[in-house]
Design a protein around this motif. Structure first.
Motif, short mmCIF file in Angstrom:
data_model
loop_
_atom_site.label_atom_id
_atom_site.label_comp_id
_atom_site.label_asym_id
_atom_site.label_seq_id
_atom_site.Cartn_x
_atom_site.Cartn_y
_atom_site.Cartn_z
N VAL A 277 0.84 -1.20 0.00
CA VAL A 277 0.00 0.00 0.00
C VAL A 277 0.87 1.25 0.00
CG1 VAL A 277 -1.70 1.31 1.34
CG2 VAL A 277 -1.96 -1.16 1.09
N GLU A 278 1.95 1.24 0.77
CA GLU A 278 2.83 2.41 0.85
C GLU A 278 3.46 2.73 -0.51
OE1 GLU A 278 2.21 0.50 4.70
OE2 GLU A 278 2.97 -0.31 2.81
N SER A 279 3.81 1.71 -1.28
CA SER A 279 4.38 1.93 -2.62
C SER A 279 3.35 2.53 -3.56
CB SER A 279 4.91 0.62 -3.20
OG SER A 279 5.93 0.11 -2.38
N VAL A 280 2.11 2.09 -3.44
CA VAL A 280 1.05 2.67 -4.27
C VAL A 280 0.85 4.13 -3.89
CG1 VAL A 280 -1.38 2.50 -4.93
CG2 VAL A 280 -0.05 0.41 -4.55
N GLY A 281 0.90 4.44 -2.60
CA GLY A 281 0.80 5.83 -2.14
C GLY A 281 1.89 6.71 -2.73
N GLU A 282 3.11 6.18 -2.83
CA GLU A 282 4.21 6.95 -3.44
C GLU A 282 3.92 7.22 -4.91
OE1 GLU A 282 7.76 4.67 -2.69
OE2 GLU A 282 7.51 4.88 -0.51
N ARG A 283 3.35 6.24 -5.62
CA ARG A 283 3.01 6.44 -7.04
C ARG A 283 1.89 7.48 -7.19
NH1 ARG A 283 3.55 0.68 -7.44
NH2 ARG A 283 1.35 0.43 -7.88
N VAL A 284 0.92 7.47 -6.27
CA VAL A 284 -0.15 8.47 -6.32
C VAL A 284 0.45 9.86 -6.10
CG1 VAL A 284 -2.23 9.33 -5.16
CG2 VAL A 284 -2.01 6.88 -5.68
N ARG A 285 1.30 10.00 -5.07
CA ARG A 285 1.92 11.30 -4.78
C ARG A 285 2.74 11.81 -5.96
NH1 ARG A 285 2.30 9.25 0.51
NH2 ARG A 285 4.33 8.31 0.12
N ALA A 286 3.38 10.88 -6.69
CA ALA A 286 4.22 11.25 -7.84
C ALA A 286 3.39 11.47 -9.11
CB ALA A 286 5.27 10.17 -8.09
N GLY A 287 2.08 11.22 -9.05
CA GLY A 287 1.23 11.41 -10.21
C GLY A 287 1.25 10.27 -11.20
N ARG A 288 1.84 9.13 -10.83
CA ARG A 288 1.91 7.98 -11.74
C ARG A 288 0.71 7.06 -11.61
NH1 ARG A 288 7.06 7.79 -9.43
NH2 ARG A 288 6.58 5.75 -8.56
N THR A 289 -0.06 7.21 -10.53
CA THR A 289 -1.29 6.44 -10.32
C THR A 289 -2.37 7.42 -9.88
OG1 THR A 289 -0.09 4.44 -9.68
CG2 THR A 289 -2.36 4.59 -8.93
N ALA A 290 -3.56 7.27 -10.44
CA ALA A 290 -4.65 8.17 -10.08
C ALA A 290 -5.12 7.91 -8.65
CB ALA A 290 -5.82 7.98 -11.04
N PRO A 291 -5.46 8.96 -7.91
CA PRO A 291 -5.98 8.76 -6.56
C PRO A 291 -7.39 8.20 -6.59
CG PRO A 291 -6.09 11.07 -7.14
CD PRO A 291 -5.41 10.37 -8.28
N ALA A 292 -7.86 7.76 -5.44
CA ALA A 292 -9.19 7.17 -5.32
C ALA A 292 -10.15 8.12 -4.60
CB ALA A 292 -9.12 5.85 -4.56
N ASP A 293 -11.43 7.90 -4.87
CA ASP A 293 -12.47 8.62 -4.15
C ASP A 293 -12.69 8.00 -2.77
OD1 ASP A 293 -13.29 10.30 -6.44
OD2 ASP A 293 -13.85 8.36 -7.29
N LEU A 294 -12.44 6.70 -2.70
CA LEU A 294 -12.72 5.93 -1.49
C LEU A 294 -11.67 4.85 -1.34
CD1 LEU A 294 -15.42 6.28 0.21
CD2 LEU A 294 -16.12 4.14 -0.78
N ALA A 295 -11.36 4.50 -0.11
CA ALA A 295 -10.52 3.33 0.18
C ALA A 295 -11.23 2.54 1.27
CB ALA A 295 -9.13 3.76 0.64
N THR A 296 -11.01 1.23 1.28
CA THR A 296 -11.58 0.39 2.32
C THR A 296 -10.45 -0.33 3.05
OG1 THR A 296 -11.87 -1.43 0.74
CG2 THR A 296 -13.77 0.01 1.12
N ALA A 297 -10.66 -0.54 4.34
CA ALA A 297 -9.70 -1.28 5.16
C ALA A 297 -10.49 -2.19 6.09
CB ALA A 297 -8.83 -0.31 5.97
N ARG A 298 -10.41 -3.48 5.82
CA ARG A 298 -11.09 -4.49 6.64
C ARG A 298 -10.04 -5.52 7.02
NH1 ARG A 298 -13.76 -9.58 5.92
NH2 ARG A 298 -15.58 -9.77 7.28
N ALA A 299 -9.77 -5.65 8.30
CA ALA A 299 -8.74 -6.56 8.80
C ALA A 299 -7.38 -6.23 8.18
CB ALA A 299 -9.12 -8.02 8.54
N PHE A 300 -7.12 -4.96 7.97
CA PHE A 300 -5.85 -4.51 7.38
C PHE A 300 -4.86 -4.12 8.47
CE2 PHE A 300 -3.39 -0.77 5.80
CZ PHE A 300 -2.57 -1.44 4.93
#
Length: 188
Positions: A106-129
């Protein structure tokens, strides 16, 4: 829904033997996992188009939500190979065109979002995470401004709003009560 029945059977025939679901849950897969996951449909707004499912595991809550909300895109983030493989199989067998797997941390995906390489989400879910605080820290970089995390709190979560404020949530916080709270935390 037929696809939810098919998914339940896939959990029973594949996820249970793989150890992705506890053997003690074999008799109540629908109630304990699928129906519980579907509680999060209440958190979706009409204009929510993209959702990240953090540490998706056996696809809970992402796959049941994707079946119930076919007009939205779901990205299942799962770093463990065996689990990501199960998710790919489930997506293929259930013919879910609105779902994809990101086999990464998840942290690596967050870095890609911050760098503009992955689009951000409207919603995220965390169940037993993870804990509420850790889940918020992981989710916040993935969300667009105004985006929200839907956190599946356990029965022991006594003060969800206080816990969210302590975690540093700077946006709106709401709680949907049921057997265990759904804590919806917004990002400014």
């Amino acid at each position: 829904m037929k696809r939810l029945d098919e998914y339940e059977e896939l959990l029973r025939s594949r996820a249970l033997p793989m150890g992705l679901i506890a053997a003690s849950d074999a008799e109540n897969l629908r109630e304990r996992h699928i129906d519980d996951s579907l509680r999060a449909t209440q958190a979706f707004r009409e204009d929510d188009a993209r959702c990240f499912d953090l540490g998706s595991g056996a696809g809970l809550p992402g796959i049941p939500l994707a079946i119930a909300l076919p007009g939205r895109e779901f990205v299942l983030i799962e770093s463990r190979r065996r689990r990501a493989g199960f998710l790919e199989l489930a997506i293929d067998l259930l013919k879910l065109e609105n779902v994809r797997v990101l086999p990464d941390r998840v942290e690596s995906v967050g870095e890609r979002v911050r760098a503009g390489r992955t689009a951000p989400a409207d919603l995220a879910t965390a169940r037993a995470f993870a804990s509420l605080e850790r889940s918020w820290r992981a989710a916040a970089p993935l969300l667009r401004p105004g985006g929200r995390l839907v956190y599946f709190g356990g029965r022991g979560l006594e003060d969800p709003v206080g816990a969210a404020r302590s975690a540093g949530v700077d946006g709106e916080i709401s709680v949907l009560d049921s057997s265990s709270p759904l804590v919806i935390m917004g990002r400014r």
